[in-house]
Design a protein around this motif. Structure first.
Motif, PDB file in Angstrom:
ATOM      1  N   LYS A 209       0.841  -1.195   0.000  1.00 51.00           N
ATOM      2  CA  LYS A 209       0.000   0.000   0.000  1.00 51.00           C
ATOM      3  C   LYS A 209       0.880   1.251   0.000  1.00 51.00           C
ATOM      4  O   LYS A 209       1.963   1.261   0.582  1.00 51.00           O
ATOM      5  CB  LYS A 209      -0.914   0.013   1.236  1.00 51.00           C
ATOM      6  N   PRO A 210       0.415   2.328  -0.663  1.00 46.60           N
ATOM      7  CA  PRO A 210       1.174   3.585  -0.641  1.00 46.60           C
ATOM      8  C   PRO A 210       1.298   4.113   0.793  1.00 46.60           C
ATOM      9  O   PRO A 210       0.341   4.081   1.563  1.00 46.60           O
ATOM     10  CB  PRO A 210       0.325   4.529  -1.502  1.00 46.60           C
ATOM     11  N   CYS A 211       2.473   4.556   1.152  1.00 41.61           N
ATOM     12  CA  CYS A 211       2.682   5.113   2.488  1.00 41.61           C
ATOM     13  C   CYS A 211       3.784   6.155   2.429  1.00 41.61           C
ATOM     14  O   CYS A 211       4.606   6.147   1.517  1.00 41.61           O
ATOM     15  CB  CYS A 211       3.007   4.025   3.505  1.00 41.61           C
ATOM     16  N   THR A 212       3.782   7.038   3.404  1.00 39.56           N
ATOM     17  CA  THR A 212       4.726   8.147   3.415  1.00 39.56           C
ATOM     18  C   THR A 212       5.987   7.824   4.191  1.00 39.56           C
ATOM     19  O   THR A 212       7.097   8.145   3.760  1.00 39.56           O
ATOM     20  CB  THR A 212       4.058   9.397   4.006  1.00 39.56           C
ATOM     21  N   LEU A 213       5.826   7.160   5.344  1.00 41.90           N
ATOM     22  CA  LEU A 213       6.960   6.933   6.238  1.00 41.90           C
ATOM     23  C   LEU A 213       7.494   5.508   6.178  1.00 41.90           C
ATOM     24  O   LEU A 213       8.219   5.078   7.074  1.00 41.90           O
ATOM     25  CB  LEU A 213       6.557   7.274   7.675  1.00 41.90           C
ATOM     26  N   CYS A 214       7.147   4.755   5.134  1.00 41.72           N
ATOM     27  CA  CYS A 214       7.663   3.391   5.001  1.00 41.72           C
ATOM     28  C   CYS A 214       9.176   3.421   4.800  1.00 41.72           C
ATOM     29  O   CYS A 214       9.721   4.330   4.167  1.00 41.72           O
ATOM     30  CB  CYS A 214       7.012   2.686   3.822  1.00 41.72           C
ATOM     31  N   ALA A 215       9.845   2.397   5.306  1.00 42.11           N
ATOM     32  CA  ALA A 215      11.309   2.363   5.251  1.00 42.11           C
ATOM     33  C   ALA A 215      11.845   2.383   3.828  1.00 42.11           C
ATOM     34  O   ALA A 215      12.908   2.956   3.562  1.00 42.11           O
ATOM     35  CB  ALA A 215      11.821   1.128   5.996  1.00 42.11           C
ATOM     36  N   GLN A 216      11.102   1.781   2.864  1.00 46.56           N
ATOM     37  CA  GLN A 216      11.619   1.724   1.501  1.00 46.56           C
ATOM     38  C   GLN A 216      11.628   3.090   0.817  1.00 46.56           C
ATOM     39  O   GLN A 216      12.233   3.261  -0.243  1.00 46.56           O
ATOM     40  CB  GLN A 216      10.817   0.732   0.649  1.00 46.56           C
ATOM     41  N   ASN A 217      10.955   4.080   1.426  1.00 41.07           N
ATOM     42  CA  ASN A 217      10.959   5.426   0.851  1.00 41.07           C
ATOM     43  C   ASN A 217      12.227   6.209   1.184  1.00 41.07           C
ATOM     44  O   ASN A 217      12.439   7.290   0.635  1.00 41.07           O
ATOM     45  CB  ASN A 217       9.745   6.217   1.348  1.00 41.07           C
ATOM     46  N   PHE A 218      13.052   5.694   2.086  1.00 39.87           N
ATOM     47  CA  PHE A 218      14.257   6.394   2.517  1.00 39.87           C
ATOM     48  C   PHE A 218      15.493   5.694   1.953  1.00 39.87           C
ATOM     49  O   PHE A 218      15.612   4.471   2.027  1.00 39.87           O
ATOM     50  CB  PHE A 218      14.344   6.425   4.044  1.00 39.87           C
ATOM     51  N   VAL A 219      16.409   6.494   1.409  1.00 38.27           N
ATOM     52  CA  VAL A 219      17.697   5.992   0.925  1.00 38.27           C
ATOM     53  C   VAL A 219      18.779   6.723   1.704  1.00 38.27           C
ATOM     54  O   VAL A 219      18.835   7.955   1.695  1.00 38.27           O
ATOM     55  CB  VAL A 219      17.874   6.221  -0.585  1.00 38.27           C
ATOM     56  N   ALA A 220      19.618   5.970   2.402  1.00 40.60           N
ATOM     57  CA  ALA A 220      20.656   6.565   3.258  1.00 40.60           C
ATOM     58  C   ALA A 220      22.032   6.104   2.821  1.00 40.60           C
ATOM     59  O   ALA A 220      22.196   5.038   2.218  1.00 40.60           O
ATOM     60  CB  ALA A 220      20.411   6.196   4.723  1.00 40.60           C
ATOM     61  N   GLY A 221      23.032   6.904   3.132  1.00 40.07           N
ATOM     62  CA  GLY A 221      24.398   6.534   2.788  1.00 40.07           C
ATOM     63  C   GLY A 221      25.379   7.602   3.215  1.00 40.07           C
ATOM     64  O   GLY A 221      25.125   8.369   4.149  1.00 40.07           O
ATOM     65  N   ALA A 222      26.493   7.660   2.509  1.00 45.89           N
ATOM     66  CA  ALA A 222      27.538   8.637   2.809  1.00 45.89           C
ATOM     67  C   ALA A 222      28.331   8.900   1.545  1.00 45.89           C
ATOM     68  O   ALA A 222      28.403   8.052   0.642  1.00 45.89           O
ATOM     69  CB  ALA A 222      28.458   8.140   3.921  1.00 45.89           C
ATOM     70  N   GLU A 223      28.941  10.078   1.484  1.00 47.25           N
ATOM     71  CA  GLU A 223      29.840  10.396   0.386  1.00 47.25           C
ATOM     72  C   GLU A 223      31.072  11.117   0.928  1.00 47.25           C
ATOM     73  O   GLU A 223      31.017  11.785   1.967  1.00 47.25           O
ATOM     74  CB  GLU A 223      29.145  11.231  -0.692  1.00 47.25           C
ATOM     75  N   MET A 224      32.172  10.943   0.232  1.00 47.60           N
ATOM     76  CA  MET A 224      33.431  11.591   0.576  1.00 47.60           C
ATOM     77  C   MET A 224      34.002  12.191  -0.698  1.00 47.60           C
ATOM     78  O   MET A 224      33.948  11.564  -1.765  1.00 47.60           O
ATOM     79  CB  MET A 224      34.411  10.577   1.165  1.00 47.60           C
ATOM     80  N   TYR A 225      34.510  13.418  -0.619  1.00 52.02           N
ATOM     81  CA  TYR A 225      34.990  14.082  -1.824  1.00 52.02           C
ATOM     82  C   TYR A 225      36.074  15.085  -1.463  1.00 52.02           C
ATOM     83  O   TYR A 225      36.203  15.512  -0.312  1.00 52.02           O
ATOM     84  CB  TYR A 225      33.837  14.780  -2.547  1.00 52.02           C
TER      85      TYR A 225
END
Length: 297
Positions: A209-225
């Motif tokens: 079902k469509p949801c706003t706070l579902c975990a699959q809606n968030f993409v997390a990580g890190a970058e270094m430059y």
């Protein structure tokens, strides 16, 4: 004052265009990166409108807020083109328009491979007051940004920037490595830099079902430059480097929100950079424009 009015008009136009267009029927996960690029291009015919900001602290000078608008269009399945408008406000100084950029990314291999190369070419027409810090380059260090806007904007920069992007996706994780070579089209040496990134959705299995706070809606990580010097002095001497966690929130409405607090890793770097942004994709934009001017669907 004229620059402020232009910012207001541009922002109003972008918001009206975003609200007027329906969200895409199937929303793909957007990358959370601000500096690094992965191998995913814009869908052909789609237009993505984005607004990003960077707040930066400045030792020995005034803090600043840099901002830029992006218009990213999927020209073909293997070519994405993008146009930028940049500006910045230095506190207790002034607000200035700093220039524009035209970026192109080309993906030679259409199928997914273990390593997916993308070639990046960008032309920049900007002045010395630019502070968006979109990449680490050459011997750029924090003290370079202490010059007043009135003085810095007198410097006109025409630059070609090339990148080789090598990106992989494995078990939901994306890993990307970008190498950069930039040349000011004056009598200046080639400058080099890098960006590394890793990210993953918080959940790989989508909710039925469509949801706003579902975990699959968030993409997390890190970058270094950071920068890698120039042709005459290649390496880490007199360069700046940053590490930043990144987070993207893909809303069911089609909006994407991004945030990234960044931290300088040596004395040449700004101690803190806070980046945030909002974007929305307009599906079938190319077809809409074609119909508007009497073209075929």
């Amino acid at each position: 004052m004229l620059t402020v009015y232009r910012r207001i008009l541009l922002g109003t136009f972008c918001l009206l265009l975003l609200w007027a267009c329906p969200p895409p029927p199937a929303l793909a996960q957007e990358s959370p990166y601000f500096v690094a690029y992965d191998h995913y291009l814009e869908e052909p015919g789609n237009l993505e409108i984005e607004y990003f900001s960077t707040f930066g602290t400045q030792r020995g000078g005034n803090d600043f807020h840099a901002f830029w608008a992006e218009f990213e269009y999927g020209a073909t399945a293997w070519w994405t083109t993008e146009f930028y408008l940049d500006g910045q406000t230095t506190f207790q100084d002034s607000t200035v328009f700093t220039g524009f950029r035209w970026e192109n990314r080309f993906r030679p291999l259409q199928r997914e491979h273990f390593i997916n190369p993308v070639f990046y070419v960008e032309y920049e027409n900007k002045n010395g007051a630019d502070k968006i810090l979109k990449e680490g380059e050459g011997h750029d260090v924090e003290s370079d940004f202490l010059v007043s806007n009135a003085e810095a904007r007198k410097e006109h920069i025409h630059e070609i920037e090339l990148k080789l992007i090598l990106s992989s996706t494995f078990k939901g994780w994306n890993f990307t490595e970008n190498t950069l070579a930039a040349k000011n089209l004056s009598n200046s040496p080639w400058e080099f830099g890098y960006a590394l990134g890793a990210s993953r959705p918080l959940a790989l299995k989508a909710s039925p079902k469509p949801c706003t706070l579902c975990a699959q809606n968030f993409v997390a990580g890190a970058e270094m430059y950071g920068g890698l010097g120039d042709r005459h002095s290649f390496g880490l001497h007199d360069t700046s480097h940053y590490l930043a966690p990144v987070l993207a929130w893909n809303l069911p409405s089609g909006w994407v929100l991004r945030i990234s607090p960044g931290f300088g890793l040596n004395d040449n770097s700004h101690r803190f950079l806070m980046r945030w942004g909002v974007s929305r994709e307009i599906s079938g934009f190319g077809s809409m424009v074609s119909r508007l001017f009497g073209g075929r669907r």
